[in-house]
Write a protein that holds these residues in place. Structure first.
Motif, PDB file in Angstrom:
ATOM      1  N   GLU A  62      -9.529  67.176  59.681  1.00  0.00           N
ATOM      2  CA  GLU A  62      -9.107  66.635  58.378  1.00  0.00           C
ATOM      3  C   GLU A  62      -8.145  65.465  58.558  1.00  0.00           C
ATOM      4  O   GLU A  62      -8.241  64.453  57.842  1.00  0.00           O
ATOM      5  CB  GLU A  62      -8.452  67.734  57.534  1.00  0.00           C
ATOM      6  N   GLU A  63      -7.231  65.583  59.522  1.00  0.00           N
ATOM      7  CA  GLU A  63      -6.301  64.488  59.784  1.00  0.00           C
ATOM      8  C   GLU A  63      -7.044  63.240  60.231  1.00  0.00           C
ATOM      9  O   GLU A  63      -6.770  62.133  59.739  1.00  0.00           O
ATOM     10  CB  GLU A  63      -5.293  64.901  60.859  1.00  0.00           C
ATOM     11  N   GLU A  64      -7.990  63.406  61.117  1.00  0.00           N
ATOM     12  CA  GLU A  64      -8.755  62.255  61.595  1.00  0.00           C
ATOM     13  C   GLU A  64      -9.581  61.632  60.474  1.00  0.00           C
ATOM     14  O   GLU A  64      -9.658  60.405  60.346  1.00  0.00           O
ATOM     15  CB  GLU A  64      -9.688  62.688  62.735  1.00  0.00           C
ATOM     16  N   GLY A  65     -10.182  62.473  59.645  1.00  0.00           N
ATOM     17  CA  GLY A  65     -10.967  61.963  58.521  1.00  0.00           C
ATOM     18  C   GLY A  65     -10.129  61.143  57.559  1.00  0.00           C
ATOM     19  O   GLY A  65     -10.558  60.078  57.086  1.00  0.00           O
ATOM     20  N   LEU A  66      -8.925  61.622  57.274  1.00  0.00           N
ATOM     21  CA  LEU A  66      -8.023  60.883  56.389  1.00  0.00           C
ATOM     22  C   LEU A  66      -7.598  59.559  57.010  1.00  0.00           C
ATOM     23  O   LEU A  66      -7.557  58.524  56.329  1.00  0.00           O
ATOM     24  CB  LEU A  66      -6.788  61.735  56.080  1.00  0.00           C
ATOM     25  N   LYS A  67      -7.305  59.563  58.301  1.00  0.00           N
ATOM     26  CA  LYS A  67      -6.867  58.340  58.963  1.00  0.00           C
ATOM     27  C   LYS A  67      -7.989  57.310  59.042  1.00  0.00           C
ATOM     28  O   LYS A  67      -7.746  56.103  58.862  1.00  0.00           O
ATOM     29  CB  LYS A  67      -6.338  58.670  60.356  1.00  0.00           C
ATOM     30  N   VAL A  68      -9.203  57.749  59.298  1.00  0.00           N
ATOM     31  CA  VAL A  68     -10.347  56.827  59.320  1.00  0.00           C
ATOM     32  C   VAL A  68     -10.564  56.223  57.945  1.00  0.00           C
ATOM     33  O   VAL A  68     -10.795  55.015  57.797  1.00  0.00           O
ATOM     34  CB  VAL A  68     -11.620  57.545  59.808  1.00  0.00           C
ATOM     35  N   TRP A  69     -10.488  57.070  56.921  1.00  0.00           N
ATOM     36  CA  TRP A  69     -10.640  56.580  55.542  1.00  0.00           C
ATOM     37  C   TRP A  69      -9.553  55.556  55.217  1.00  0.00           C
ATOM     38  O   TRP A  69      -9.850  54.491  54.647  1.00  0.00           O
ATOM     39  CB  TRP A  69     -10.576  57.765  54.583  1.00  0.00           C
ATOM     40  N   LEU A  70      -8.308  55.841  55.580  1.00  0.00           N
ATOM     41  CA  LEU A  70      -7.218  54.898  55.325  1.00  0.00           C
ATOM     42  C   LEU A  70      -7.439  53.572  56.043  1.00  0.00           C
ATOM     43  O   LEU A  70      -7.106  52.504  55.506  1.00  0.00           O
ATOM     44  CB  LEU A  70      -5.885  55.509  55.766  1.00  0.00           C
ATOM     45  N   ALA A  71      -7.996  53.631  57.241  1.00  0.00           N
ATOM     46  CA  ALA A  71      -8.180  52.419  58.041  1.00  0.00           C
ATOM     47  C   ALA A  71      -9.364  51.582  57.584  1.00  0.00           C
ATOM     48  O   ALA A  71      -9.400  50.365  57.821  1.00  0.00           O
ATOM     49  CB  ALA A  71      -8.359  52.798  59.510  1.00  0.00           C
ATOM     50  N   THR A  72     -10.316  52.207  56.914  1.00  0.00           N
ATOM     51  CA  THR A  72     -11.554  51.494  56.567  1.00  0.00           C
ATOM     52  C   THR A  72     -11.731  51.228  55.081  1.00  0.00           C
ATOM     53  O   THR A  72     -12.532  50.361  54.704  1.00  0.00           O
ATOM     54  CB  THR A  72     -12.780  52.286  57.062  1.00  0.00           C
ATOM     55  N   CYS A  73     -10.992  51.950  54.226  1.00  0.00           N
ATOM     56  CA  CYS A  73     -11.149  51.768  52.778  1.00  0.00           C
ATOM     57  C   CYS A  73     -10.272  50.604  52.305  1.00  0.00           C
ATOM     58  O   CYS A  73      -9.053  50.625  52.508  1.00  0.00           O
ATOM     59  CB  CYS A  73     -10.767  53.046  52.040  1.00  0.00           C
ATOM     60  N   PRO A  74     -10.848  49.605  51.669  1.00  0.00           N
ATOM     61  CA  PRO A  74     -10.052  48.443  51.238  1.00  0.00           C
ATOM     62  C   PRO A  74      -9.102  48.743  50.074  1.00  0.00           C
ATOM     63  O   PRO A  74      -8.106  48.043  49.898  1.00  0.00           O
ATOM     64  CB  PRO A  74     -11.113  47.425  50.829  1.00  0.00           C
ATOM     65  N   ASP A  75      -9.403  49.773  49.276  1.00  0.00           N
ATOM     66  CA  ASP A  75      -8.569  50.081  48.108  1.00  0.00           C
ATOM     67  C   ASP A  75      -8.612  51.583  47.869  1.00  0.00           C
ATOM     68  O   ASP A  75      -9.470  52.087  47.150  1.00  0.00           O
ATOM     69  CB  ASP A  75      -9.081  49.322  46.886  1.00  0.00           C
ATOM     70  N   ILE A  76      -7.672  52.326  48.461  1.00  0.00           N
ATOM     71  CA  ILE A  76      -7.724  53.780  48.360  1.00  0.00           C
ATOM     72  C   ILE A  76      -7.471  54.260  46.931  1.00  0.00           C
ATOM     73  O   ILE A  76      -8.012  55.283  46.505  1.00  0.00           O
ATOM     74  CB  ILE A  76      -6.729  54.444  49.331  1.00  0.00           C
ATOM     75  N   PHE A  77      -6.657  53.527  46.185  1.00  0.00           N
ATOM     76  CA  PHE A  77      -6.374  53.906  44.797  1.00  0.00           C
ATOM     77  C   PHE A  77      -7.644  53.864  43.963  1.00  0.00           C
ATOM     78  O   PHE A  77      -7.999  54.847  43.284  1.00  0.00           O
ATOM     79  CB  PHE A  77      -5.318  52.962  44.222  1.00  0.00           C
ATOM     80  N   HIS A  78      -8.368  52.779  44.036  1.00  0.00           N
ATOM     81  CA  HIS A  78      -9.619  52.642  43.295  1.00  0.00           C
ATOM     82  C   HIS A  78     -10.643  53.662  43.777  1.00  0.00           C
ATOM     83  O   HIS A  78     -11.373  54.263  42.978  1.00  0.00           O
ATOM     84  CB  HIS A  78     -10.158  51.221  43.458  1.00  0.00           C
ATOM     85  N   ASP A  79     -10.683  53.865  45.067  1.00  0.00           N
ATOM     86  CA  ASP A  79     -11.642  54.810  45.651  1.00  0.00           C
ATOM     87  C   ASP A  79     -11.391  56.226  45.147  1.00  0.00           C
ATOM     88  O   ASP A  79     -12.339  56.952  44.811  1.00  0.00           O
ATOM     89  CB  ASP A  79     -11.526  54.760  47.176  1.00  0.00           C
ATOM     90  N   LEU A  80     -10.128  56.639  45.078  1.00  0.00           N
ATOM     91  CA  LEU A  80      -9.809  57.979  44.595  1.00  0.00           C
ATOM     92  C   LEU A  80     -10.114  58.140  43.114  1.00  0.00           C
ATOM     93  O   LEU A  80     -10.553  59.204  42.671  1.00  0.00           O
ATOM     94  CB  LEU A  80      -8.344  58.319  44.863  1.00  0.00           C
ATOM     95  N   ARG A  81      -9.891  57.099  42.344  1.00  0.00           N
ATOM     96  CA  ARG A  81     -10.209  57.175  40.912  1.00  0.00           C
ATOM     97  C   ARG A  81     -11.707  57.380  40.698  1.00  0.00           C
ATOM     98  O   ARG A  81     -12.129  58.162  39.835  1.00  0.00           O
ATOM     99  CB  ARG A  81      -9.725  55.908  40.200  1.00  0.00           C
ATOM    100  N   ILE A  82     -12.502  56.679  41.497  1.00  0.00           N
ATOM    101  CA  ILE A  82     -13.957  56.823  41.398  1.00  0.00           C
ATOM    102  C   ILE A  82     -14.389  58.236  41.768  1.00  0.00           C
ATOM    103  O   ILE A  82     -15.189  58.874  41.067  1.00  0.00           O
ATOM    104  CB  ILE A  82     -14.668  55.788  42.300  1.00  0.00           C
TER     105      ILE A  82
END
Length: 202
Positions: A62-82
């Motif tokens: 889970e930690e690795e998945g979150l870190k990969v998402w943080l490193a590759t997602c250009p806008d985590i706020f928008h992504d979470l809203r979606i």
């Protein structure tokens, strides 16, 4: 010379209060994670806290998945809203994982069912009530807020009663469905954390 450490009653009470405050803070954090993301800065703080939880619990995947998402997602706020909208509000065929207890209870399966009333009555019996009617009383974040309030007041018997008789019977079904319906690292980790901290209190 050997020194013996003896805890006084007040020291023990202080430790118990610290534990209660910590668990209350965790419930509040989880409730915030289950609200619709409204503020980008606050969302970033929630994500960082979630990564820290995964690390502290030794949840390497889970930690690795979150870190990969943080490193590759250009806008985590928008992504979470979606993703929040897709899972918990609407989708092509309707809400995928309704965050309402009554939906998961046998004989109900719909919003504002009998369970909603039971939960509202439990809140009121403990001197609490929801401040907004925007969401039904059985929404997941409201139940977590209620658990936080009970824990901060060290009302552990009432907390245990709520968990065993109301929260766990429906949340186990929600937990299973949520993990089936999303691969998103944030909501998977949040769902796992809620399960971990509420199950531990049984």
């Amino acid at each position: 010379m050997h020194h013996t450490s003896v805890e006084t009653g007040s020291q023990q009470a202080g430790k118990e209060q610290d534990q209660s405050d910590r668990l209350g803070e965790i419930y509040t954090f989880l409730a915030e994670c289950m609200r619709y993301p409204e503020d980008a800065q606050h969302t970033t703080l929630l994500v960082e806290t979630l990564v820290a939880f995964a690390h502290d619990l030794g949840w390497e995947k889970e930690e690795e998945g979150l870190k990969v998402w943080l490193a590759t997602c250009p806008d985590i706020f928008h992504d979470l809203r979606i993703e929040y909208t897709r899972l918990f509000i609407t989708a092509a065929r309707g809400c995928l994982v309704p965050p309402y207890a009554s939906v998961y209870m046998k004989g109900e399966g719909y919003l504002n069912g009998h369970t909603t009333g039971r939960i509202r009555d439990f809140y009121r019996s403990q001197g609490f009530d929801i401040s907004s009617e925007v969401e039904p009383a059985d929404h997941l974040f409201l139940q977590l807020d209620f658990l936080a309030a009970l824990t901060h007041e060290r009302r552990h018997d009432e907390e245990e009663q709520f968990l065993l008789t109301i929260f766990r019977p429906w949340f186990t079904r929600f937990h299973s469905q949520c993990l089936q319906m999303t691969t998103h690292p944030f909501y998977r980790a949040v769902c796992m954390l809620i399960d971990f901290f509420t199950k531990e209190e049984q």
